[in-house]
Motif scaffolding. Structure first.
Motif, PDB file in Angstrom:
ATOM      1  N   MET A  92      13.255  -7.386  -3.713  1.00 27.97           N
ATOM      2  CA  MET A  92      12.543  -7.566  -4.972  1.00 27.97           C
ATOM      3  C   MET A  92      11.027  -7.527  -4.790  1.00 27.97           C
ATOM      4  N   GLY A  93      10.552  -7.798  -3.587  1.00 25.10           N
ATOM      5  CA  GLY A  93       9.113  -7.748  -3.352  1.00 25.10           C
ATOM      6  C   GLY A  93       8.616  -6.419  -2.829  1.00 25.10           C
ATOM      7  N   LEU A  94       9.545  -5.515  -2.513  1.00 31.59           N
ATOM      8  CA  LEU A  94       9.149  -4.260  -1.872  1.00 31.59           C
ATOM      9  C   LEU A  94       8.303  -3.387  -2.799  1.00 31.59           C
ATOM     10  N   ALA A  95       8.602  -3.379  -4.094  1.00 32.28           N
ATOM     11  CA  ALA A  95       7.831  -2.559  -5.030  1.00 32.28           C
ATOM     12  C   ALA A  95       6.376  -3.026  -5.088  1.00 32.28           C
ATOM     13  N   SER A  96       6.160  -4.341  -5.159  1.00 29.94           N
ATOM     14  CA  SER A  96       4.793  -4.871  -5.237  1.00 29.94           C
ATOM     15  C   SER A  96       4.023  -4.631  -3.945  1.00 29.94           C
ATOM     16  N   THR A  97       4.657  -4.890  -2.801  1.00 31.74           N
ATOM     17  CA  THR A  97       3.951  -4.697  -1.535  1.00 31.74           C
ATOM     18  C   THR A  97       3.621  -3.219  -1.305  1.00 31.74           C
ATOM     19  N   THR A  98       4.523  -2.335  -1.692  1.00 32.61           N
ATOM     20  CA  THR A  98       4.251  -0.899  -1.570  1.00 32.61           C
ATOM     21  C   THR A  98       3.070  -0.498  -2.439  1.00 32.61           C
ATOM     22  N   LEU A  99       3.014  -1.023  -3.657  1.00 33.89           N
ATOM     23  CA  LEU A  99       1.913  -0.706  -4.563  1.00 33.89           C
ATOM     24  C   LEU A  99       0.582  -1.192  -3.991  1.00 33.89           C
ATOM     25  N   PHE A 100       0.552  -2.392  -3.455  1.00 34.32           N
ATOM     26  CA  PHE A 100      -0.682  -2.930  -2.879  1.00 34.32           C
ATOM     27  C   PHE A 100      -1.192  -2.037  -1.747  1.00 34.32           C
ATOM     28  N   PHE A 101      -0.311  -1.733  -0.800  1.00 37.28           N
ATOM     29  CA  PHE A 101      -0.749  -0.976   0.368  1.00 37.28           C
ATOM     30  C   PHE A 101      -1.054   0.472   0.012  1.00 37.28           C
ATOM     31  N   ARG A 102      -0.305   1.051  -0.872  1.00 36.85           N
ATOM     32  CA  ARG A 102      -0.557   2.441  -1.262  1.00 36.85           C
ATOM     33  C   ARG A 102      -1.941   2.571  -1.891  1.00 36.85           C
ATOM     34  N   LEU A 115       4.361   0.182   5.623  1.00 35.96           N
ATOM     35  CA  LEU A 115       4.889   1.489   6.035  1.00 35.96           C
ATOM     36  C   LEU A 115       5.046   2.424   4.843  1.00 35.96           C
ATOM     37  N   ASN A 116       5.549   1.899   3.738  1.00 32.28           N
ATOM     38  CA  ASN A 116       5.704   2.737   2.546  1.00 32.28           C
ATOM     39  C   ASN A 116       4.359   3.238   2.032  1.00 32.28           C
ATOM     40  N   GLY A 117       3.383   2.315   1.962  1.00 30.52           N
ATOM     41  CA  GLY A 117       2.058   2.735   1.508  1.00 30.52           C
ATOM     42  C   GLY A 117       1.433   3.762   2.428  1.00 30.52           C
ATOM     43  N   TYR A 118       1.661   3.610   3.720  1.00 33.17           N
ATOM     44  CA  TYR A 118       1.163   4.561   4.722  1.00 33.17           C
ATOM     45  C   TYR A 118       1.793   5.937   4.520  1.00 33.17           C
ATOM     46  N   ILE A 119       3.070   5.969   4.261  1.00 36.89           N
ATOM     47  CA  ILE A 119       3.771   7.246   4.063  1.00 36.89           C
ATOM     48  C   ILE A 119       3.337   7.912   2.769  1.00 36.89           C
ATOM     49  N   PHE A 120       3.252   7.131   1.685  1.00 38.36           N
ATOM     50  CA  PHE A 120       2.936   7.703   0.379  1.00 38.36           C
ATOM     51  C   PHE A 120       1.494   8.203   0.272  1.00 38.36           C
ATOM     52  N   THR A 121       0.624   7.805   1.200  1.00 40.23           N
ATOM     53  CA  THR A 121      -0.768   8.262   1.136  1.00 40.23           C
ATOM     54  C   THR A 121      -1.132   9.232   2.250  1.00 40.23           C
ATOM     55  N   LYS A 122      -0.614   9.026   3.458  1.00 43.23           N
ATOM     56  CA  LYS A 122      -1.051   9.829   4.598  1.00 43.23           C
ATOM     57  C   LYS A 122       0.024  10.770   5.133  1.00 43.23           C
ATOM     58  N   TRP A 123       1.266  10.610   4.731  1.00 43.86           N
ATOM     59  CA  TRP A 123       2.348  11.479   5.195  1.00 43.86           C
ATOM     60  C   TRP A 123       3.198  11.915   3.990  1.00 43.86           C
ATOM     61  N   LYS A 124       2.533  12.453   3.000  1.00 45.13           N
ATOM     62  CA  LYS A 124       3.230  12.831   1.771  1.00 45.13           C
ATOM     63  C   LYS A 124       4.248  13.943   2.039  1.00 45.13           C
TER      64      LYS A 124
END
Length: 282
Positions: free
Chosen positions: A153-163, A95-104
Motif C-alpha cells: 500500500m505504500g509502494l505507490a507513494s514511495t515510487t512517486l516521491f523518488f521518481r 528502485l522504481n523511481g530510478y527505473i522510471f527516470t533513468k532506465w525508461k
C-alpha cells in the motif's frame, strides 16, 4: 512600522501554536494526575505532584479487553512490523523511481500512471482481496502479513516521491557511469542512492507515520498476538471498568504517539527540505 508588523505576526503565530498544542497539554497534565485530582480540578490546572503511576499502568498492567498486560506487547508488535515495512517499501520505491527516470522502457509512463492509482485508491477497496491473498499464502493474522500489506500500500507513494526527485538528477551522471562500465545496481548503490538523502528522509518519515498510526489494516489483518499499538490503544480506551481512569487513557495515548513525535522533532526540518527538493519536478 515593520517592527510592529513583525510583533503582530509572531504574536498571532504564537496564539495559533498555543491553540494547536492545547489538546497535547491537556493530555500530558491529565496523565500526571491521580483520579481525585482530576475530579476536583480543571482540565488546564497543573498537577500538584508529578505522578507516573498512570504511565506505568498504561504500559504494563492496564486491561485491553480480556488481557491485562498494558500496551507493551502491542508496542513491540508495531516495532517488529514497522522496521521491515519501512525499509522494504523505501528501497523498492527508490528502485522504481530510478527505473522510471533513468532506465525508461516502452510503456514505463503508462505503468507509472497505473501505479499512481494506488495513491488515490480508498483503503477499504483492498480489504477483501488482500485478506484472501494473505490467506492463500499463509500470512493472515500475522505480523509479516501486516508488513506485506503496508509495503504494497505504500509502494505507490514511495515510487512517486523518488521518481519526482530523480527527475532533477542529470542524466549525464548515469551515462558517464555506464561508459566506465558500471551496471544497473552499481550505479544505483554508488551514485544515485548517496544523492538521495533528502528524499530518503521524507519517505522514511512518511511511511513511518502512516504505518505506525494505521488502525484499519491493523484491526482487519492482525491476529490475537500480532495487533499493533493503535488497536491496543483502542481496546484499552474501550475496556469498561467500574471507574474510568482518564489519566491512564491519556498516558496510553501519549505512549502510542511518542515514536512519531520523536521522529518529527528530530527530523522535521529535513522532511520539509526533502519535499521542496523534488516539489518543482515531475
Amino acid at each position: 512600522m515593520q517592527r510592529l508588523h513583525r510583533v503582530i505576526l509572531f504574536g498571532l503565530l504564537g496564539l495559533f501554536a498555543a491553540f494547536f498544542l492545547l489538546p497535547f497539554y491537556v493530555m500530558l497534565v491529565t496523565s500526571l494526575k491521580d483520579m481525585e485530582e482530576i475530579r476536583n480540578g480543571s482540565l488546564l490546572s497543573l498537577p500538584g505532584m508529578l505522578r507516573l503511576d498512570s504511565w506505568a499502568k498504561a504500559w504494563g498492567s492496564a486491561c485491553t479487553g480480556m488481557s491485562c498486560g498494558g500496551l507493551q506487547p502491542y508496542f513491540v508488535n508495531s516495532l517488529m512490523m514497522i522496521v521491515p515495512a519501512v525499509a522494504v517499501s523505501t528501497v523498492l520505491g527508490a528502485l522504481n523511481g530510478y527505473i522510471f527516470t533513468k532506465w525508461k522502457f516502452r510503456g514505463s509512463e503508462l505503468l507509472f500512471a497505473l501505479m499512481l492509482f494506488g495513491v488515490f485508491m480508498p483503503l477499504q477497496v483492498v480489504l477483501l482481496p488482500m485478506s484472501q491473498v494473505l490467506g492463500w499464502v499463509g500470512l493472515s493474522d500475522s505480523i509479516w502479513g501486516l508488513v506485506c500489506v503496508h509495503v504494497l500500500m505504500g509502494l505507490a507513494s514511495t515510487t512517486l516521491f523518488f521518481r519526482n526527485y530523480y527527475l532533477s538528477l542529470p542524466d549525464e551522471l548515469i551515462k558517464a557511469a555506464m561508459l566506465d562500465g558500471a551496471g544497473f545496481f552499481r550505479i544505483f548503490w554508488r551514485i544515485v542512492l548517496p544523492l538521495s538523502t533528502p528524499i530518503l528522509v521524507v519517505t522514511v518519515i512518511w511511511q513511518f507515520t502512516n504505518i505506525w498510526n494505521d488502525f484499519l489494516f491493523g484491526v482487519v489483518f492482525s491476529g490475537a498476538d500480532s495487533k499493533p499499538i493503535t488497536v491496543g490503544l483502542n481496546n484499552l480506551a474501550n475496556t469498561s471498568s467500574s471507574v474510568k481512569e482518564y489519566n491512564v487513557d491519556m498516558a496510553a495515548a501519549l505512549i502510542a504517539a511518542l515514536p512519531t513525535l520523536a521522529v518529527y522533532v528530530l527530523a522535521g526540518k529535513y522532511f520539509v527540505r526533502g519535499l521542496t527538493a523534488g516539489a518543482v519536478k515531475g
